[in-house]
Design an enzyme around this catalytic site. Structure first.
Site, PDB file in Angstrom:
ATOM      1  N   ASP A 172      -6.843 -29.340  22.286  1.00 51.46           N
ATOM      2  CA  ASP A 172      -7.403 -29.044  21.067  1.00 51.46           C
ATOM      3  C   ASP A 172      -7.448 -29.823  19.901  1.00 51.46           C
ATOM      4  OD1 ASP A 172      -8.860 -27.304  19.224  1.00 51.46           O
ATOM      5  OD2 ASP A 172      -7.476 -25.514  19.482  1.00 51.46           O
ATOM      6  N   ALA A 173      -8.427 -30.800  19.852  1.00 48.94           N
ATOM      7  CA  ALA A 173      -8.348 -31.713  19.112  1.00 48.94           C
ATOM      8  C   ALA A 173      -9.651 -32.009  18.133  1.00 48.94           C
ATOM      9  CB  ALA A 173      -8.277 -33.259  20.063  1.00 48.94           C
ATOM     10  N   LYS A 174     -10.745 -31.210  18.679  1.00 46.39           N
ATOM     11  CA  LYS A 174     -11.916 -31.003  17.900  1.00 46.39           C
ATOM     12  C   LYS A 174     -12.414 -32.420  17.460  1.00 46.39           C
ATOM     13  CE  LYS A 174     -10.650 -26.502  16.201  1.00 46.39           C
ATOM     14  NZ  LYS A 174      -9.332 -26.346  16.971  1.00 46.39           N
ATOM     15  N   ARG A 175     -12.659 -33.402  18.377  1.00 47.32           N
ATOM     16  CA  ARG A 175     -13.109 -34.666  18.027  1.00 47.32           C
ATOM     17  C   ARG A 175     -14.569 -34.695  17.889  1.00 47.32           C
ATOM     18  NH1 ARG A 175      -8.262 -35.523  16.783  1.00 47.32           N
ATOM     19  NH2 ARG A 175      -6.807 -36.783  18.009  1.00 47.32           N
ATOM     20  N   THR A 229     -11.865 -30.075  23.185  1.00 46.97           N
ATOM     21  CA  THR A 229     -12.574 -29.438  22.415  1.00 46.97           C
ATOM     22  C   THR A 229     -13.015 -30.674  21.230  1.00 46.97           C
ATOM     23  OG1 THR A 229     -10.810 -29.135  20.368  1.00 46.97           O
ATOM     24  CG2 THR A 229     -11.019 -27.213  22.190  1.00 46.97           C
TER      25      THR A 229
END
Length: 282
Positions: free
Chosen positions: A95-98, A125
């Protein structure tokens, strides 16, 4: 070509349910376990959760920020945690939302999806708000290496509405609807009309109420997995998940972190709660 991530996730969910074990070594969680707020304690916290979740959940989702805050030591801890999860046969969702463009996005893709990378995960993510096309480097490497992505589509934070709901009164619909449509197209290219889930998933909050229906997202016909955060600490329960997602519920992977960690630090107690929550989600 490696096996489609959507198929791998569907098989894991069929065997172990839809509960995704969130791993969030937040300072308060570490304190509640009697641990120090440092990288070594974050690693101990995470590995204990994995020990408890083996054979009980299909996937684990480490929140990268809670490791990154410790710098190099945090990433070393994360590498060991991911290795534990892989060895245990659990799918891993970072869950890094790059979200970036060009060569920078390609760098993120290499970090999380390249064979041999110590940070290699099964899914990541990502944020499409520099344009869905900016995700191309991550999408291409994910598909080539049998990995998956979860694209932020409709989140439950109030600030997200100013972007995700924009355009809802226009003929082409809201921004979120466009993201869902783009994901559908990507999955169609990979999975075709086989009926199986493609590798491109969505992040849709479990506490969005009727927003998906109001924005005409048509999740019931979506052809990929849906990561639905909000279970437990954010207020959602299994009944709300079923109401929000309706016929798309079969595709929902429901992460829970604080809810499960609250049973720790004893693995047996954590495992018992995992089984209870999984049964509720079945």
């Amino acid at each position: 070509m490696p096996e489609n991530f959507g198929r791998r996730l569907a098989e894991a969910m069929s065997a172990r349910g839809r509960l995704c074990l969130g791993i969030d070594p937040h300072p308060e969680q570490l304190r509640q376990w009697g641990l120090n707020d440092d990288a070594a304690s974050a690693e101990r916290f995470a590995r204990t959760l994995i020990e408890a979740g083996v054979a009980e959940v299909p996937a684990v989702k480490p929140q990268i920020a809670f490791f990154e805050r410790f710098g190099a030591a945090g990433y070393t801890a994360l590498e060991r945690v991911l290795a534990d999860a892989h060895q245990a046969g659990l799918l891993t969702v970072a869950d890094a939302k790059r979200g970036d463009i060009g060569s920078t996005m390609a760098g993120y893709a290499e970090a999380w999806f390249a064979e041999g990378s110590p940070l290699r995960v099964d899914a990541l993510t990502v944020s499409p708000y520099l344009g869905f096309g900016s995700l191309r480097p991550v999408l291409d490497l994910a598909i080539r290496n049998g990995r998956g992505v979860f694209v932020l589509a409709l989140t439950s934070n109030p600030e997200g509405m100013s972007v995700q709901h924009r355009g809802s009164s226009e003929p082409e619909g809201a921004v979120a609807r466009g993201i869902v449509a783009a994901a559908v197209t990507e999955n169609q290219t990979i999975a075709g009309d086989t009926g199986e889930m493609g590798p491109v998933g969505l992040v849709v909050g479990a506490t969005i109420g009727s927003a998906a229906e109001d924005l005409d997202l048509r999740l019931e016909s979506f052809n990929g997995p849906i990561l639905a955060p909000g279970l437990g600490a954010q207020g959602a329960d299994a009944d709300e998940l079923r109401t929000v997602f309706g016929r798309a519920y079969a595709q929902v992977l429901a992460p829970a972190s604080r809810l499960i960690a609250a049973a720790g630090p004893e693995p047996a107690a954590i495992r018992e709660l995992i089984r209870k929550v999984s049964a509720e989600l079945a």
